[in-house]
Write an enzyme that holds these catalytic residues in place. Structure first.
Site, mmCIF file in Angstrom:
data_model
loop_
_atom_site.group_PDB
_atom_site.id
_atom_site.type_symbol
_atom_site.label_atom_id
_atom_site.label_comp_id
_atom_site.label_asym_id
_atom_site.label_seq_id
_atom_site.Cartn_x
_atom_site.Cartn_y
_atom_site.Cartn_z
ATOM 1 N N ASP A 209 -4.778 -7.112 5.791
ATOM 2 C CA ASP A 209 -6.043 -6.440 5.503
ATOM 3 C C ASP A 209 -7.131 -7.503 5.264
ATOM 4 O O ASP A 209 -8.228 -7.448 5.827
ATOM 5 C CB ASP A 209 -5.841 -5.574 4.248
ATOM 6 N N ASP B 233 -2.418 -17.906 1.797
ATOM 7 C CA ASP B 233 -3.648 -18.472 1.225
ATOM 8 C C ASP B 233 -4.125 -19.659 2.061
ATOM 9 O O ASP B 233 -5.314 -19.799 2.349
ATOM 10 C CB ASP B 233 -3.456 -18.855 -0.254
ATOM 11 N N ASP C 96 -10.035 -9.086 8.275
ATOM 12 C CA ASP C 96 -11.477 -8.966 8.028
ATOM 13 C C ASP C 96 -12.136 -10.339 8.039
ATOM 14 O O ASP C 96 -13.245 -10.515 8.557
ATOM 15 C CB ASP C 96 -11.751 -8.291 6.680
ATOM 16 N N LYS D 205 3.815 -15.262 1.558
ATOM 17 C CA LYS D 205 3.791 -16.119 0.370
ATOM 18 C C LYS D 205 5.240 -16.354 -0.060
ATOM 19 O O LYS D 205 5.655 -15.940 -1.164
ATOM 20 C CB LYS D 205 2.975 -15.452 -0.751
ATOM 21 N N TYR E 234 0.820 -1.212 0.000
ATOM 22 C CA TYR E 234 0.000 0.000 0.000
ATOM 23 C C TYR E 234 0.858 1.270 0.000
ATOM 24 O O TYR E 234 0.334 2.372 -0.150
ATOM 25 C CB TYR E 234 -0.940 0.023 1.207
#
Ligand code: NAD
Length: 368
Positions: A249, A225, A253, A192, A142
């Site tokens: 992020d 993942d 959530d 990852k 970001y």
């Protein structure tokens, strides 16, 4: 010794409504536990824009840098939707996070037994769930450069860059290991590393920090993942999850929704220790300003109240008092007193914001 200082920025919409209940609880701690705070209040978001033409005045920013902790309600609302991006209410929040350098975002996902039916997962998978996601908040994709939309070979290319330095990973890893030490002693780091070099570095640095200073903590690594899958398959296997800005992020959530309602979710954003040893800190509910219910006394104050409990624990070393406040909220929910967001369609009459605050204070009284 002077009292610890708190800056309250209630913000917009339901922010001031839920913060009123928190202020009553802060007063309760002064009266009944001798735990006094020097509380000041100021404006943020649309409220600051209305008064000053900016979503955070420089004087407010300066105050936030000086206090022991900031408590924020919520910002935003339809009245500000058409403002220029540079003065939108959310920019006030982003400025606070950036200038206070709040690099570690703590999002607990805790499922109170009384609310297990509200989860989209089966009750036995979520009942008693208590995990903490630590998300790196000030770097990664970001913020990384280069970024932008460019033209190459006569077509547009959108570019963001996932970039982490060793020191950025090191400091957030330390924050997460410290938390694991205060909780269940387990940390799972997610990236990852199978497909991203930044993930390989992330895994290396976390492993090095662990070996150097935190070998008492049980460390595991997981591809992000798979982490998402495991969060909905068997979330109770986790204690603290450490991850980067982008994956955090999404994963936070996902974990949050395991627990039911947005009205129950607190958060903390922590930075480097100040001279007095306390971390720079801002505490806020995860929810926004909820314009659809604001001004109607319907907002659930629990997320904001639980954010204050996090302040007691992480800024003021009052773990036992944080436990007391969390237990008070839990007992209120178990007793059946609930705001509308926590009720099934046939659940009876919902409690108002103030009635929920009354009930939490009564439960605090009963805990003495
Ligand atoms: P929201 O979180 O404000 O509301 C989403 C839904 O959840 C609404 O139906 C709302 O009524 C409900 N809800 C939220 N908090 C609740 C509570 N405490 N009790 C009961 N119900 C609750 O998200 P949104 O509607 O997408 O955004 C509204 C405004 O808030 C926008 O301007 C957005 O930019 C802003 N926002 C601010 C923050 C923040 O201040 N940190 C976070 C998210 C959104």
């Amino acid at each position: 010794m002077s009292n610890p200082s708190l800056l309250i920025l209630a913000g917009d919409g339901i922010g001031p409504e839920v913060m009123t209940e928190v202020q009553r609880i802060i007063a309760w701690y002064g009266d009944k536990r001798g735990l006094n705070f020097d509380v000041s209040e100021d404006l943020v978001g649309g409220a600051a824009y209305d008064a000053h033409g900016v979503p955070l005045h420089d004087d407010t920013m300066a105050k936030a840098q000086e206090v022991d902790a900031v408590l924020l309600g919520a910002v935003g609302g339809p009245a500000y939707d058409d403002l220029d991006f540079s003065v939108k209410p959310e920019r006030g929040l982003l400025r606070l996070r950036k200038e206070m350098d709040l690099f570690a975002n703590l999002r607990p996902a805790q499922c109170f037994d009384a609310l297990a039916d509200f989860s989209s997962l089966k009750k036995d998978i979520v009942a008693g769930l208590d995990i903490m996601i630590v998300r790196e908040l000030t770097s990664g994709s970001y913020f990384g450069e280069p970024r932008g939309i460019f033209t190459e070979n006569n077509e547009r290319v959108g570019i963001n860059t996932q970039r982490y330095t060793e020191s950025e990973i090191d400091r957030v890893a330390r924050a997460a290991f410290e938390l694991a030490r205060k909780r269940g002693g387990k940390l799972c780091s997610m990236e990852k590393a199978n497909v991203m070099e930044s993930g390989i570095l992330w895994r290396d640095v976390v492993t090095e920090v662990h070996a150097a200073d935190y070998s008492d903590i049980e460390l595991s690594h997981m591809y992000a993942d798979n982490g998402a899958m495991q969060l909905v398959r068997a979330p109770k296997q986790f204690d603290v999850i450490l991850t980067d800005n982008l994956f955090g992020d999404l994963l936070s959530d996902c974990a949050a929704m395991l627990t039911g309602s947005l009205g129950m979710l607190p958060s903390a954003s922590l930075g480097a220790p100040m001279e007095n040893g306390r971390p720079k800190a801002m505490y806020e509910p995860v929810h926004g300003s909820a314009p659809d219910i604001s001004g109607q006394g319907k907002a659930n104050p629990c997320a904001c109240i639980l954010s204050f409990a996090m302040a007691l624990r992480y800024s003021f070393d009052q773990g036992a008092e944080a436990d007391r406040l969390e237990a008070a909220v839990e007992s209120v929910l178990a007793s059946g007193v609930r705001t509308a967001d926590l009720m099934q369609a046939d659940g009876g009459t919902p409690a108002s914001t103030t009635e929920m605050g009354d009930a939490v204070i009564a439960a605090l009284d009963a805990s003495l």
